[in-house]
Design a protein around this motif. Structure first.
Motif, PDB file in Angstrom:
ATOM      1  N   VAL A 191      81.444  62.691 -14.222  1.00 39.57           N
ATOM      2  CA  VAL A 191      81.083  62.988 -12.823  1.00 39.57           C
ATOM      3  C   VAL A 191      79.761  63.747 -12.871  1.00 39.57           C
ATOM      4  O   VAL A 191      79.719  64.918 -13.252  1.00 39.57           O
ATOM      5  N   ILE A 192      78.674  63.076 -12.500  1.00 38.94           N
ATOM      6  CA  ILE A 192      77.325  63.591 -12.774  1.00 38.94           C
ATOM      7  C   ILE A 192      76.650  64.239 -11.566  1.00 38.94           C
ATOM      8  O   ILE A 192      75.590  64.833 -11.696  1.00 38.94           O
ATOM      9  N   GLY A 193      77.260  64.120 -10.381  1.00 42.21           N
ATOM     10  CA  GLY A 193      76.606  64.642  -9.173  1.00 42.21           C
ATOM     11  C   GLY A 193      77.382  65.784  -8.544  1.00 42.21           C
ATOM     12  O   GLY A 193      78.490  66.115  -8.955  1.00 42.21           O
ATOM     13  N   SER A 194      76.783  66.408  -7.539  1.00 39.67           N
ATOM     14  CA  SER A 194      77.445  67.432  -6.728  1.00 39.67           C
ATOM     15  C   SER A 194      76.554  67.686  -5.513  1.00 39.67           C
ATOM     16  O   SER A 194      75.536  67.027  -5.342  1.00 39.67           O
ATOM     17  N   THR A 195      76.935  68.650  -4.694  1.00 39.10           N
ATOM     18  CA  THR A 195      76.197  68.876  -3.450  1.00 39.10           C
ATOM     19  C   THR A 195      74.833  69.527  -3.656  1.00 39.10           C
ATOM     20  O   THR A 195      73.948  69.371  -2.836  1.00 39.10           O
ATOM     21  N   TRP A 196      74.664  70.299  -4.733  1.00 36.33           N
ATOM     22  CA  TRP A 196      73.343  70.894  -5.006  1.00 36.33           C
ATOM     23  C   TRP A 196      72.882  70.467  -6.381  1.00 36.33           C
ATOM     24  O   TRP A 196      73.683  70.361  -7.299  1.00 36.33           O
ATOM     25  N   GLU A 197      71.596  70.303  -6.525  1.00 30.78           N
ATOM     26  CA  GLU A 197      71.034  69.895  -7.813  1.00 30.78           C
ATOM     27  C   GLU A 197      71.306  70.943  -8.887  1.00 30.78           C
ATOM     28  O   GLU A 197      71.526  70.609 -10.050  1.00 30.78           O
ATOM     29  N   SER A 198      71.343  72.230  -8.498  1.00 33.03           N
ATOM     30  CA  SER A 198      71.547  73.290  -9.497  1.00 33.03           C
ATOM     31  C   SER A 198      72.976  73.327 -10.041  1.00 33.03           C
ATOM     32  O   SER A 198      73.269  74.056 -10.988  1.00 33.03           O
ATOM     33  N   ARG A 199      73.864  72.536  -9.468  1.00 30.63           N
ATOM     34  CA  ARG A 199      75.240  72.441  -9.977  1.00 30.63           C
ATOM     35  C   ARG A 199      75.390  71.276 -10.951  1.00 30.63           C
ATOM     36  O   ARG A 199      76.473  71.058 -11.490  1.00 30.63           O
ATOM     37  N   ASN A 200      74.308  70.512 -11.150  1.00 37.39           N
ATOM     38  CA  ASN A 200      74.384  69.293 -11.953  1.00 37.39           C
ATOM     39  C   ASN A 200      73.972  69.521 -13.408  1.00 37.39           C
ATOM     40  O   ASN A 200      72.876  70.004 -13.675  1.00 37.39           O
ATOM     41  N   TYR A 201      74.850  69.142 -14.300  1.00 34.63           N
ATOM     42  CA  TYR A 201      74.519  69.168 -15.728  1.00 34.63           C
ATOM     43  C   TYR A 201      73.521  68.045 -16.014  1.00 34.63           C
ATOM     44  O   TYR A 201      73.662  66.938 -15.474  1.00 34.63           O
ATOM     45  N   PRO A 202      72.503  68.290 -16.838  1.00 34.12           N
ATOM     46  CA  PRO A 202      71.447  67.287 -17.025  1.00 34.12           C
ATOM     47  C   PRO A 202      71.959  65.958 -17.585  1.00 34.12           C
ATOM     48  O   PRO A 202      72.823  65.938 -18.463  1.00 34.12           O
ATOM     49  N   LYS A 203      71.416  64.872 -17.053  1.00 35.73           N
ATOM     50  CA  LYS A 203      71.831  63.541 -17.506  1.00 35.73           C
ATOM     51  C   LYS A 203      71.548  63.344 -18.995  1.00 35.73           C
ATOM     52  O   LYS A 203      72.311  62.667 -19.700  1.00 35.73           O
ATOM     53  N   GLU A 204      70.477  63.961 -19.477  1.00 36.02           N
ATOM     54  CA  GLU A 204      70.132  63.842 -20.900  1.00 36.02           C
ATOM     55  C   GLU A 204      71.234  64.425 -21.793  1.00 36.02           C
ATOM     56  O   GLU A 204      71.463  63.945 -22.907  1.00 36.02           O
TER      57      GLU A 204
END
Length: 336
Positions: A191-204
């Motif tokens: 699960v790669i997304g969330s409501t804020w970008e700062s909650r997202n673990y990097p795709k790399e």
């Protein structure tokens, strides 16, 4: 309390919060087997609740439509007032917002909810005639179960929550999900997304996790931004597939068939906990006491300190978490 035959629960959003409240349903029904339970929810989240045997009726409302058209408020009020004809013995506002408090009061005269010291929008408590006290920075699941059980005069303990039955249900799911499950490898949901970008673990870093585990890693996504990341991951690893866009009913089914879910602090990640599926939730700017840690549901948290009352959307500390920590937890959950 025997006179409570018809209960309305108001928990409009968001997905994770709805899931955390739903755990109470099985215990309400054990204590009051004949109680009728209706749930009021924002239309976009109604599928999370669907097919649950403990809910008699799911009523979708669309308060979000008011943002686009202010006149829509009259249609929504009319709709909610119409539901008040169901003659609820008790309405519980499990949300604690002014808008959910207004909805609750329109539905019935006997309304329970958090007291003013237990919520951010303190004036919401003015709409309740039965008030529940639990600190705002307590565990989110504990808060949800207390506001739903206390007005019914019984307690749901931590032990009961840890011993819960899975409580998300699906029916007529999209059969395409089964094409993405591998019979010979472990199936891991990202699960790669969330409501804020700062909650997202990097795709790399998700990429490195997949390449290290060498199992069948399937990325789920909702937005266009998440879609872009999902197909980038697929194109950069032989171990990653991007699932097509599916509805919440099919997402419940897919997660229920997986061996492990690794994801950000967001609704679909919490589905794993609700389904008793092993999970690793990655936290950055949000508090870890949003969830229960169990023998199969683990957390990995960045080093930043979190203020429950004022979350910092500019806290990107999640990006600094070493993927090796997540890989180690994943191997422990997958292989013992």
């Amino acid at each position: 309390m025997n006179q409570i035959k018809k209960l309305a629960i108001v928990k409009l959003s968001a997905m994770g919060d709805i899931i955390h409240a739903m755990v109470a349903l099985q215990y309400i029904k054990k204590n009051y087997p004949n109680i009728s339970i209706d749930w009021f929810v924002e239309e976009s989240f109604s599928q999370v609740l669907q097919n649950n045997p403990h809910i008699n009726n799911i009523y979708s409302i669309n308060l979000k439509s008011i943002k686009k058209n202010k006149l829509e408020i009259f249609n929504q009020i009319k709709l909610i007032k119409n539901y008040s004809k169901n003659n609820y013995d008790l309405v519980i506002d499990a949300q604690g917002l002014i808008k959910s408090a207004i909805v609750s009061r329109l539905l019935g005269n006997s309304v329970a909810g958090f007291d003013k010291n237990s919520i951010r929008e303190k004036s919401a408590s003015l709409f309740y005639n039965k008030k529940v006290s639990i600190p705002y920075d307590e565990n989110t699941i504990d808060r949800n179960v207390k506001v739903l059980s206390s007005p019914l005069d019984f307690e749901i303990t931590s032990k009961m929550i840890l011993e819960k039955e899975p409580f998300l249900f699906y029916k007529d799911e999209n059969s395409i999900i089964y094409d993405y499950l591998d019979k010979d490898k472990k199936n891991i949901v990202f699960v790669i997304g969330s409501t804020w970008e700062s909650r997202n673990y990097p795709k790399e870093k998700f990429l490195k996790i997949a390449n290290e585990l060498k199992e069948n890693c399937v990325v789920v996504w909702g937005s266009e931004n998440e879609k872009e990341k999902a197909f980038w991951l697929e194109s950069n690893s032989e171990f990653i597939k991007a699932l097509p866009k599916i509805d919440l009913n099919s997402l419940k089914a897919f997660i229920s068939k997986s061996d492990l879910l690794i994801g950000n602090d967001t609704g679909p990640t919490h589905m794993a906990w609700a389904l008793n599926i092993p999970s690793i939730t990655i936290f950055g700017p949000t508090p870890i006491n949003r969830i229960y840690q169990t023998s199969i549901n683990k957390i990995v948290k960045s080093n930043s300190k979190v203020n429950h009352y004022k979350l910092d959307k500019n806290d990107f500390s999640i990006t600094k978490i070493d993927e090796k920590i997540i890989i180690k937890e994943a191997k422990s959950l997958l292989y013992g």
